[in-house]
Design an enzyme around this catalytic site. Structure first.
Site, PDB file in Angstrom:
ATOM      1  N   PRO A 192      18.365  37.403  13.797  1.00 56.30           N
ATOM      2  CG  PRO A 192      19.006  38.274  11.654  1.00 56.30           C
ATOM      3  CD  PRO A 192      18.557  37.010  12.526  1.00 56.30           C
ATOM      4  CB  CYS A 193      15.152  40.516  16.772  1.00 60.45           C
ATOM      5  SG  CYS A 193      16.214  40.264  18.491  1.00 60.45           S
ATOM      6  CG  HIS A 194      21.074  42.336  16.232  1.00 61.54           C
ATOM      7  ND1 HIS A 194      21.023  40.914  15.978  1.00 61.54           N
ATOM      8  CD2 HIS A 194      22.134  42.707  14.908  1.00 61.54           C
ATOM      9  CE1 HIS A 194      22.048  40.501  15.057  1.00 61.54           C
ATOM     10  NE2 HIS A 194      22.592  41.400  14.473  1.00 61.54           N
TER      11      HIS A 194
END
Length: 280
Positions: free
Chosen positions: A246-248
């Site tokens: 989850p780099c968002h």
């Protein structure tokens, strides 16, 4: 031709963009629906079905104020305290169910010549995706607007691998993370090519709970190198597996969402969608 899921996602993205651009005017449901050429009732239904909450409440989850509050919580160590005492399975989704195995040098030697990679195209709440897997796990997942370009990007990572367009159980299990009922979710296995530092950063991303946010600097501190925020940012930008890693959830320290490999608008919608699953 666009699928109905893609059409609905595009409509929702357009609606949110309009509401944000005109928030001072407080546009009504009817006005927003008209802008995306839907009846108010139909717009309300597809938005609620997609997000699990109303447009008005959704906007709260992508507001600057909400982002700043989440970062303030993290700075006060509430993130670690809550994590140690046990968050809900929804909040801890990625850390509980996503496991990373790094590829050995032999596996990606000579452009991945020894690898057999299956790939398929599917739908998600955030548009079309391409997902690919080796026999050990998911090696690539990306949002795509054009399937030919998406496949070309995948093959560029492993130019000498053998590719087959077919969906396997590893892919089906990974795609199930987009469902809203995660009670029967199996462990999702990732098989990734990366340096030791990149793998360390990607693993640290899994510890950011759904509905929470972090910054590049905070992640650098978390992996024990507070001066490496720029290197952390580079590693985050090279993340090969959208959403599952989850780099968002990493934003600027100011609270602004910042850029995203698959589009800043998509990043906003992902953050809001996750907030709706946790807080609504």
């Amino acid at each position: 031709m666009s699928t109905q899921s893609q059409i609905d996602y595009n409509r929702i993205a357009k609606a949110i963009e309009y509401i944000q651009s005109n928030f001072k005017l407080q546009p009504s449901l009817e006005e927003v629906a008209e802008k995306i050429h839907l009846s108010p009732a139909h717009f309300q239904k597809i938005f609620t079905d997609w997000a699990g909450t109303s447009p008005k409440k959704f906007l709260q989850f992508i507001s600057l104020e909400h982002a700043k509050n989440l970062l303030k919580e993290e700075k006060l160590s509430l993130f670690d305290a809550a994590y140690e005492t046990g968050l809900s399975s929804t909040s801890r989704l990625h850390d509980l169910f996503v496991k990373i195995e790094g590829m050995s040098p032999a596996e990606y030697k000579n452009g991945g010549k020894s690898l057999v990679i299956n790939y398929s195209f599917s739908e998600s709440p955030f548009g079309g995706v391409i997902v690919a897997s080796t026999e050990k796990g998911i090696c690539h997942m990306a949002f795509e607007n054009d399937q030919k370009t998406a496949l070309g990007n995948l093959k560029a990572q492993f130019p000498n691998a053998s590719f087959f367009e077919r969906q396997d159980d590893l892919q089906r299990n990974a795609l199930s993370i987009f469902d809203k009922d995660w009670n029967r979710l199996n462990t999702i296995k990732l098989h990734l090519k990366g340096t030791d530092f990149q793998l360390k950063v990607w693993e640290s991303l899994l510890t950011i709970p759904m509905g929470k946010l972090s910054t590049y600097g905070n992640l650098a501190e978390k992996i024990g190198n507070s001066k490496a925020s720029r290197a952390v940012g580079t590693a985050i930008g090279s993340n090969p597996v959208a959403f599952l890693i989850p780099c968002h959830r990493v934003i600027q320290s100011s609270g602004n969402m910042g850029g995203y490999r698959w589009g800043s608008e998509r990043k906003q919608l992902m953050v809001g969608w996750e907030g709706a699953q946790v807080y609504s």
